[in-house]
Design an enzyme around this catalytic site. Structure first.
Site, mmCIF file in Angstrom:
data_model
loop_
_atom_site.group_PDB
_atom_site.id
_atom_site.type_symbol
_atom_site.label_atom_id
_atom_site.label_comp_id
_atom_site.label_asym_id
_atom_site.label_seq_id
_atom_site.Cartn_x
_atom_site.Cartn_y
_atom_site.Cartn_z
ATOM 1 C CG ASP A 1 -13.000 -14.693 -6.747
ATOM 2 O OD1 ASP A 1 -12.667 -13.376 -6.561
ATOM 3 O OD2 ASP A 1 -13.657 -15.339 -6.313
ATOM 4 C CD GLN A 2 -16.759 -11.171 -8.427
ATOM 5 O OE1 GLN A 2 -16.575 -9.978 -8.469
ATOM 6 N NE2 GLN A 2 -17.985 -11.673 -7.765
ATOM 7 C CD GLN A 3 -10.087 -8.224 -11.772
ATOM 8 O OE1 GLN A 3 -8.885 -8.064 -12.248
ATOM 9 N NE2 GLN A 3 -10.345 -7.263 -10.987
ATOM 10 C CB CYS A 4 -11.042 -15.221 -15.295
ATOM 11 S SG CYS A 4 -12.877 -15.808 -15.683
ATOM 12 C CB THR A 5 -6.745 -12.813 -12.460
ATOM 13 O OG1 THR A 5 -7.227 -12.353 -11.135
ATOM 14 C CG2 THR A 5 -7.024 -11.542 -13.344
#
Length: 267
Positions: free
Chosen positions: A93-97
């Site tokens: 979620d922090q990788q915007c995936t």
């Protein structure tokens, strides 16, 4: 540029220098490359004259729609660190995936509409930013500016062009915003642009291998040092105040003991 989070997005256009500055830069680059022809000079003069002519009709519009004489920023103008690999040591979620299913389609459609409106605007990339009416009123509430703004917006075939559009699906909200260019930006600051023009891909390769080069060149490294020094100074001041309070509290029992000893001596 379009960027996605889990349930939020931002779509924005990148700011450009004033028309006369861009024209002068183009002519200087052509001269340094030895290709300064009559066509290049004529094009630079046309751009400068067009910018001057349009500035008379939309200058007050720019003041009412965005801060006066403000160059719009780029995607990296809000960062105070050099771009790094965003996929290392981060969760999915922090990788915007991970994003809500309709988010990419919404952001993509807004990107297309933003580009179309920008290309159809008389000033194109130099179009003033659109702000909410409340912010525009706070910047300049004169009737003359409002009239000029309406005239400039009417000249745009697809209406005024925002600088950035931020939306959230959690509340199904959408807001137009504008951001000023950061003089120490790692992407669009004058020092970075000048270095790229002079060195080209060699400069890009160096930055990819060592991102700290950007922080040193733009002055962000010095900014970080100053911030750390201020934090340390504030910490020292707080500790000094605490030690002062402890010293006072320690002195009171000692004074009380001395008074008691004197009383016993008198007895």
């Amino acid at each position: 540029t379009a960027a996605l989070g889990f349930d939020n997005f931002v779509v924005m256009r990148h700011g450009l220098p004033p028309p006369e500055t861009a024209a002068a830069t183009s002519a200087a680059e052509a001269a340094s490359a030895g290709v300064l022809t009559a066509a290049v000079v004529a094009n630079a003069e046309n751009v400068t004259q067009a910018g001057a002519a349009m500035s008379g009709s939309v200058s007050s519009s720019s003041r009412s729609s965005s801060p006066s004489s403000m160059q719009l920023g780029c995607y990296f103008c809000n960062d105070v660190v050099a771009p790094l690999n965003s996929t290392i040591d981060r969760t999915l979620d922090q990788q915007c995936t991970v994003a809500r299913p309709g988010l990419a389609s919404i952001a993509g459609a807004l990107s297309v509409e933003l580009l179309a409106a920008l290309l159809q605007h008389p000033l194109q990339g130099h179009a003033p930013a659109l702000l909410p009416s409340s912010a525009a009123a706070a910047g300049d509430s004169s009737s003359a500016a409002a009239t000029s703004a309406a005239t400039a917006n009417a000249a745009a075939a697809l209406g005024p062009v925002p600088h950035m559009v931020r939306g959230q699906l959690s509340g199904f909200s959408q807001t137009c915003m504008a951001g000023q260019a950061f003089s120490q930006c790692t992407a669009c600051s004058p020092s970075v642009l000048q270095r790229y023009r002079s060195e080209g891909w060699g400069f890009v390769r160096q930055v990819l291998q060592e991102p700290s080069v950007l922080e040193a060149m733009t002055g962000l490294a010095e900014l970080h040092r100053q911030a750390a020094a201020m934090t340390l100074l504030c910490s020292d001041d707080n500790e000094s105040e605490g030690l002062g309070d402890e010293t006072v509290s320690e002195r009171k029992p000692q004074q009380a003991t001395a008074a008691e000893d004197q009383d016993w001596t008198e007895l």
